[in-house]
Write a protein that holds these residues in place. Sequence first.
Motif, PDB file in Angstrom:
ATOM      1  N   ALA A  94      46.021  20.519 -55.903  1.00 56.28           N
ATOM      2  CA  ALA A  94      46.688  20.219 -57.302  1.00 56.28           C
ATOM      3  C   ALA A  94      46.020  18.829 -57.662  1.00 56.28           C
ATOM      4  N   GLU A  95      45.439  19.075 -56.667  1.00 57.92           N
ATOM      5  CA  GLU A  95      44.495  17.350 -57.923  1.00 57.92           C
ATOM      6  C   GLU A  95      43.214  17.622 -58.581  1.00 57.92           C
ATOM      7  N   GLY A  96      42.998  19.064 -58.341  1.00 57.26           N
ATOM      8  CA  GLY A  96      41.615  19.701 -58.919  1.00 57.26           C
ATOM      9  C   GLY A  96      40.806  19.441 -57.927  1.00 57.26           C
ATOM     10  N   VAL A  97      40.658  18.974 -56.609  1.00 59.40           N
ATOM     11  CA  VAL A  97      39.349  18.956 -55.846  1.00 59.40           C
ATOM     12  C   VAL A  97      39.171  19.500 -55.006  1.00 59.40           C
ATOM     13  N   GLY A  98      37.944  20.335 -55.210  1.00 64.36           N
ATOM     14  CA  GLY A  98      37.626  21.465 -54.043  1.00 64.36           C
ATOM     15  C   GLY A  98      37.126  20.873 -52.771  1.00 64.36           C
ATOM     16  N   GLY A  99      35.723  19.773 -52.854  1.00 64.85           N
ATOM     17  CA  GLY A  99      34.713  19.109 -51.419  1.00 64.85           C
ATOM     18  C   GLY A  99      34.930  17.795 -51.727  1.00 64.85           C
ATOM     19  N   VAL A 100      34.982  17.044 -50.317  1.00 67.87           N
ATOM     20  CA  VAL A 100      34.931  15.388 -50.459  1.00 67.87           C
ATOM     21  C   VAL A 100      33.713  14.889 -49.339  1.00 67.87           C
ATOM     22  N   ASP A 101      33.296  13.599 -49.885  1.00 70.00           N
ATOM     23  CA  ASP A 101      32.663  13.504 -49.203  1.00 70.00           C
ATOM     24  C   ASP A 101      32.707  12.878 -47.948  1.00 70.00           C
ATOM     25  N   GLY A 102      33.638  12.326 -47.328  1.00 68.44           N
ATOM     26  CA  GLY A 102      33.624  11.957 -46.003  1.00 68.44           C
ATOM     27  C   GLY A 102      35.763  11.963 -46.263  1.00 68.44           C
ATOM     28  N   ILE A 103      36.095  12.103 -45.457  1.00 63.74           N
ATOM     29  CA  ILE A 103      37.297  11.926 -44.521  1.00 63.74           C
ATOM     30  C   ILE A 103      37.767  11.074 -43.876  1.00 63.74           C
ATOM     31  N   LEU A 104      38.285  10.402 -43.340  1.00 65.93           N
ATOM     32  CA  LEU A 104      38.990   9.615 -42.199  1.00 65.93           C
ATOM     33  C   LEU A 104      40.293   9.523 -41.827  1.00 65.93           C
ATOM     34  N   LEU A 105      40.665   9.756 -40.900  1.00 67.98           N
ATOM     35  CA  LEU A 105      41.517   9.829 -40.136  1.00 67.98           C
ATOM     36  C   LEU A 105      41.945   8.621 -38.736  1.00 67.98           C
ATOM     37  N   ASP A 106      42.782   7.831 -39.089  1.00 72.60           N
ATOM     38  CA  ASP A 106      43.067   7.006 -38.174  1.00 72.60           C
ATOM     39  C   ASP A 106      44.559   7.539 -37.693  1.00 72.60           C
ATOM     40  N   LEU A 107      44.570   7.555 -36.765  1.00 70.22           N
ATOM     41  CA  LEU A 107      45.233   8.801 -35.954  1.00 70.22           C
ATOM     42  C   LEU A 107      46.999   7.283 -34.968  1.00 70.22           C
ATOM     43  N   GLY A 108      46.649   5.847 -35.167  1.00 67.46           N
ATOM     44  CA  GLY A 108      46.778   5.168 -34.066  1.00 67.46           C
ATOM     45  C   GLY A 108      48.592   4.896 -35.159  1.00 67.46           C
ATOM     46  N   VAL A 109      49.376   4.015 -34.242  1.00 68.44           N
ATOM     47  CA  VAL A 109      50.884   4.152 -35.227  1.00 68.44           C
ATOM     48  C   VAL A 109      50.237   2.881 -35.524  1.00 68.44           C
ATOM     49  N   SER A 110      51.311   2.692 -36.701  1.00 66.81           N
ATOM     50  CA  SER A 110      50.679   0.725 -37.212  1.00 66.81           C
ATOM     51  C   SER A 110      51.701  -0.154 -36.508  1.00 66.81           C
ATOM     52  N   SER A 111      50.862  -1.354 -36.822  1.00 69.72           N
ATOM     53  CA  SER A 111      51.866  -2.549 -36.382  1.00 69.72           C
ATOM     54  C   SER A 111      53.064  -3.054 -36.652  1.00 69.72           C
ATOM     55  N   TYR A 112      52.528  -2.043 -38.026  1.00 69.22           N
ATOM     56  CA  TYR A 112      53.920  -2.455 -38.854  1.00 69.22           C
ATOM     57  C   TYR A 112      55.229  -1.711 -37.977  1.00 69.22           C
ATOM     58  N   GLN A 113      54.874   0.251 -38.276  1.00 72.47           N
ATOM     59  CA  GLN A 113      55.915   0.433 -37.636  1.00 72.47           C
ATOM     60  C   GLN A 113      56.275   0.362 -36.111  1.00 72.47           C
ATOM     61  N   PHE A 114      55.131   0.047 -35.224  1.00 68.03           N
ATOM     62  CA  PHE A 114      55.767  -0.760 -33.668  1.00 68.03           C
ATOM     63  C   PHE A 114      56.377  -1.357 -33.755  1.00 68.03           C
ATOM     64  N   ASP A 115      56.276  -2.835 -34.535  1.00 69.54           N
ATOM     65  CA  ASP A 115      57.011  -4.159 -35.257  1.00 69.54           C
ATOM     66  C   ASP A 115      58.140  -3.988 -35.325  1.00 69.54           C
TER      67      ASP A 115
END
Length: 321
Positions: A94-115
Amino acid sequence: MDDKEFMEFKHDSVLLAEVLEQLVIKPNGIYVDGTLGGGGHAFEVCRRLEKGHLYGIDQDEAAIRAAGERLASFGEQVTIRRENYCNLRTALEAEGVGGVDGILLDLGVSSYQFDNSERGFSYRFDAPLDMRMDRRQGLTARDIVNNYSEDDLRRIIRDYGEDRFAGNIARYIVRKREEKPIETTFELNEVIRAAIPAKMRRDGHPSKRTFQAIRIECNRELDVLKNSLDDFIDMLNPGGRLCVITFHSLEDRIVKTAFRKNESPCTCPPEFPVCVCGKVSRGTVVTKKPILPGEKELAENSRSRSAKLRTFERGPITKFD
């Protein structure tokens, strides 16, 4: 968002230095943070960009607000969308992007969500059973606890919580909800506590595994992860990297398996002299062993102790991809 909420997100960046090293950031590259949180990782990526761009994805409205504040100084170099990362390809297209140079996933529940006691993620606060990362969705932890069959409760507590008392906990939940619906975290705590023998309650909080299991089920966390990794590798430009931080063995096993399969997809019997299946490697597993937090980070952030970082680098794109 108040100052306390913002600071909770701001400092919730696990394995930050290690992620930056693994991403090998190009100043003109395109990068994605698929679990944006408060923008801690994303902020440091943006600092290393010149004409590059960062796309931030998160399904949590509070995270979107926090990250928007955190990354505001980078202006048009940053695009933030409220989505589950499983919709990343559609969001980028939808943003017109076909390929990227890096992807990050941090799968932890955030401190804010826990607290944040209102979110119902933690057994430490008395709150309505919610646990939704995206509060637009209908299914809540309360629905799971009060409407799932005993067999299904046993299955998710066993498979997602890896709790050996899963059968007993499920049985106690069903028995209790026949009296009245289980509405709050503390009510569920009491049921779980009663289901586990007293001498077995010494190894951490008795509710920890069950709460993890219900949260994973509520947010379809493992299914989303399993169904997204191949697609993410496909979105990488040659030399691009996918970095994933996991926090328990179920997630780590999925990532490890997907990375290995993409590195060595051949299904030919080992006795075959040459490959005839036609499946071609899509890249290389950079981290043969996961990267773990150092002593300094462990001392400063106890929630990092179970974190593991794995990285996959995309190889040349062939006509078979």
